[in-house]
Design a protein around this motif. Sequence first.
Motif, PDB file in Angstrom:
ATOM      1  N   SER A   1      41.461  47.243  41.744  1.00 39.99           N
ATOM      2  CA  SER A   1      40.807  46.633  42.894  1.00 39.99           C
ATOM      3  C   SER A   1      41.815  45.923  43.785  1.00 39.99           C
ATOM      4  O   SER A   1      42.820  45.392  43.301  1.00 39.99           O
ATOM      5  CB  SER A   1      39.752  45.621  42.411  1.00 39.99           C
ATOM      6  OG  SER A   1      39.153  44.959  43.486  1.00 39.99           O
TER       7      SER A   1
ATOM      8  N   LYS B   1      38.029  49.592  45.689  1.00 38.75           N
ATOM      9  CA  LYS B   1      38.119  49.820  44.253  1.00 38.75           C
ATOM     10  C   LYS B   1      38.247  51.303  43.949  1.00 38.75           C
ATOM     11  O   LYS B   1      37.634  52.138  44.619  1.00 38.75           O
ATOM     12  CB  LYS B   1      36.886  49.262  43.542  1.00 38.75           C
ATOM     13  CG  LYS B   1      36.715  47.764  43.701  1.00 38.75           C
ATOM     14  CD  LYS B   1      35.418  47.274  43.104  1.00 38.75           C
ATOM     15  CE  LYS B   1      35.235  45.780  43.345  1.00 38.75           C
ATOM     16  NZ  LYS B   1      33.951  45.285  42.828  1.00 38.75           N
TER      17      LYS B   1
ATOM     18  N   GLU C   1      30.453  48.521  38.755  1.00 37.76           N
ATOM     19  CA  GLU C   1      30.818  49.346  39.906  1.00 37.76           C
ATOM     20  C   GLU C   1      29.776  50.433  40.132  1.00 37.76           C
ATOM     21  O   GLU C   1      30.004  51.615  39.896  1.00 37.76           O
ATOM     22  CB  GLU C   1      32.218  49.938  39.691  1.00 37.76           C
ATOM     23  CG  GLU C   1      33.271  48.926  39.280  1.00 37.76           C
ATOM     24  CD  GLU C   1      33.387  47.764  40.260  1.00 37.76           C
ATOM     25  OE1 GLU C   1      33.049  47.942  41.441  1.00 37.76           O
ATOM     26  OE2 GLU C   1      33.802  46.679  39.836  1.00 37.76           O
TER      27      GLU C   1
ATOM     28  N   ASN D   1      36.262  44.314  49.244  1.00 39.37           N
ATOM     29  CA  ASN D   1      37.150  44.849  48.215  1.00 39.37           C
ATOM     30  C   ASN D   1      37.177  46.368  48.267  1.00 39.37           C
ATOM     31  O   ASN D   1      36.176  47.009  48.603  1.00 39.37           O
ATOM     32  CB  ASN D   1      36.677  44.423  46.820  1.00 39.37           C
ATOM     33  CG  ASN D   1      36.839  42.943  46.573  1.00 39.37           C
ATOM     34  OD1 ASN D   1      37.923  42.466  46.262  1.00 39.37           O
ATOM     35  ND2 ASN D   1      35.758  42.198  46.726  1.00 39.37           N
TER      36      ASN D   1
ATOM     37  N   VAL E   1      39.422  50.176  36.027  1.00 41.92           N
ATOM     38  CA  VAL E   1      39.116  49.762  37.396  1.00 41.92           C
ATOM     39  C   VAL E   1      40.365  49.163  38.025  1.00 41.92           C
ATOM     40  O   VAL E   1      41.053  48.349  37.418  1.00 41.92           O
ATOM     41  CB  VAL E   1      37.984  48.708  37.430  1.00 41.92           C
ATOM     42  CG1 VAL E   1      37.679  48.302  38.875  1.00 41.92           C
ATOM     43  CG2 VAL E   1      36.737  49.218  36.733  1.00 41.92           C
TER      44      VAL E   1
ATOM     45  N   CYS F   1      45.243  51.456  44.788  1.00 42.54           N
ATOM     46  CA  CYS F   1      44.312  51.412  43.652  1.00 42.54           C
ATOM     47  C   CYS F   1      44.393  52.686  42.821  1.00 42.54           C
ATOM     48  O   CYS F   1      44.435  52.638  41.581  1.00 42.54           O
ATOM     49  CB  CYS F   1      42.879  51.218  44.156  1.00 42.54           C
ATOM     50  SG  CYS F   1      42.508  49.562  44.754  1.00 42.54           S
TER      51      CYS F   1
END
Length: 510
Positions: free
Chosen positions: A30, A15, A431, A13, A28, A57
């Motif tokens: 992602s 982010k 995170e 992923n 956030v 993102c």
Amino acid sequence: MDYILGIDVGTSNVKAVLFDENGTEVKVASRESETINDGGNWEEQDMTQVWLKVKSCVRELMDSGTVDKNEIKGIGVTGQGEGCWLIDEQGEPVQNAILWCDGRAVSEVKEITEEHPEIGKLYHETTGTPPLLGNQMILLKWMKNNRKEVLDRASRLIFCKDWVRYKMTGIIGTEITDSFTSLVDARTGKIADELMKELDIYEYRGYLPDPVSSDYITGGISESFAEEVGLAAGTPVVAGALDTSATAIGLGAIHEKDACVILGTTCASEIVMRKEDCRFGAENTRYEKHPIEELYVELQPTLNGTPNIDWLLENIATTKDFNEIDRIVDSVPVGCGGVVYHPYISVAGERAPFYHPYARASFFGISQVTTRNQLIRAVYEGISMSIRDCLQNVDKEGTIFLAGGGAKSPVWAQMIADVMGMKVMIPQGKELGAKGVSIIAGVKLGIYRSYEEAIQKACTFRQTYEPNLKRTQKYDLLYELYRQVRLHNQQIWNYRHQMNKKIQAISEED
């Protein structure tokens, strides 16, 4: 209030995370990352696609209107380490990135460790890391041996986060925690020129930027990128850190003897220490640089973490509901009736706390009375045993900070506390890598006066698990069985590999 943007470019992923000065995850965004597998042990990613996902993102965050662009005081980038990320003189990729979990360089590692063990010894003593498949130094040698024409078209060899930072700022460079994975002399922090000469790759020395510190301000974001995503042009970007090193900061592991486990795709176990306590070149050791200047980490990053759980859900469990899986695991007594699982499920084998390219996962001790639920718990126990295998040098009086996707399970967190016989603490927020680089940026930019202040303000914990010492006694016995089976399997894994080659050759004759 001041805000900091943390970007985490993981294997699975990508982010972008907006933090306030109290360490709160304000927003956030992602995107899933795709890996490219050749059907064997090659693992790659399209560098352009990785960058486009990062940009998407950041744009999502800014389009949300959560904060004004001028309130974002700085940016930090972290990401997957090692691998081979090559760009040409125009800053364009010359091929897909070869990833840290790639297994193609078996011949190169074998040559260094078996045919020329003196070079393997020099490699380990110089870099603090043994020759491993995903090491950038090893992959540079593989490129010379197998794709020299592609390698010669390149101009720079960097890391994942450096690629993203370059696209944000237009400035090429790298920093010490990533370079420390195999490129620098562990004692000096300088590129290991003599080792490159021994490996016959010194002609590419100019491809390697000299590393800077994690908190070095590499530059501000470019006007073009700022316009595309809605940030303020010139927003300062720090050099950042390798994901495991950044997560140590995000967890609050900034003191000697702190330990942390990142239970994700790779299960990375770390112990914070000072340089004088590092035993560069010692058996079963691997050292990396902590983002704080005077600190190092003993790092044991397995290739095999939660992918074992993915396989379990797909092939053994009858449910994919993690709450139900937790209930099943909790219902089975410690030891699973004598069934032991070794979690070496990666196509590239294992690299920590031992190296074996042909290591494979297996159950040991199954009988006709073994149940599905016992197999499920055995997989969880097997990964937990692997953590213990990696943390042999930990101070048992200390605390383990546990992060990653696996930390969501209270049953698993308690199991790890019991297996280790140590207190386990789970942080607030998810995170932690992005938080780590946001803290690095915050300290550098004066939002925090020190790392101590930053940790006090930004790192809080939602749960603590104390070990059940009676279970720990049981796990002491189980671990010895786990380790003995693992040691005896070394030759069997080699035999299996050779057998498969012979079977394939017979099939081709048909």
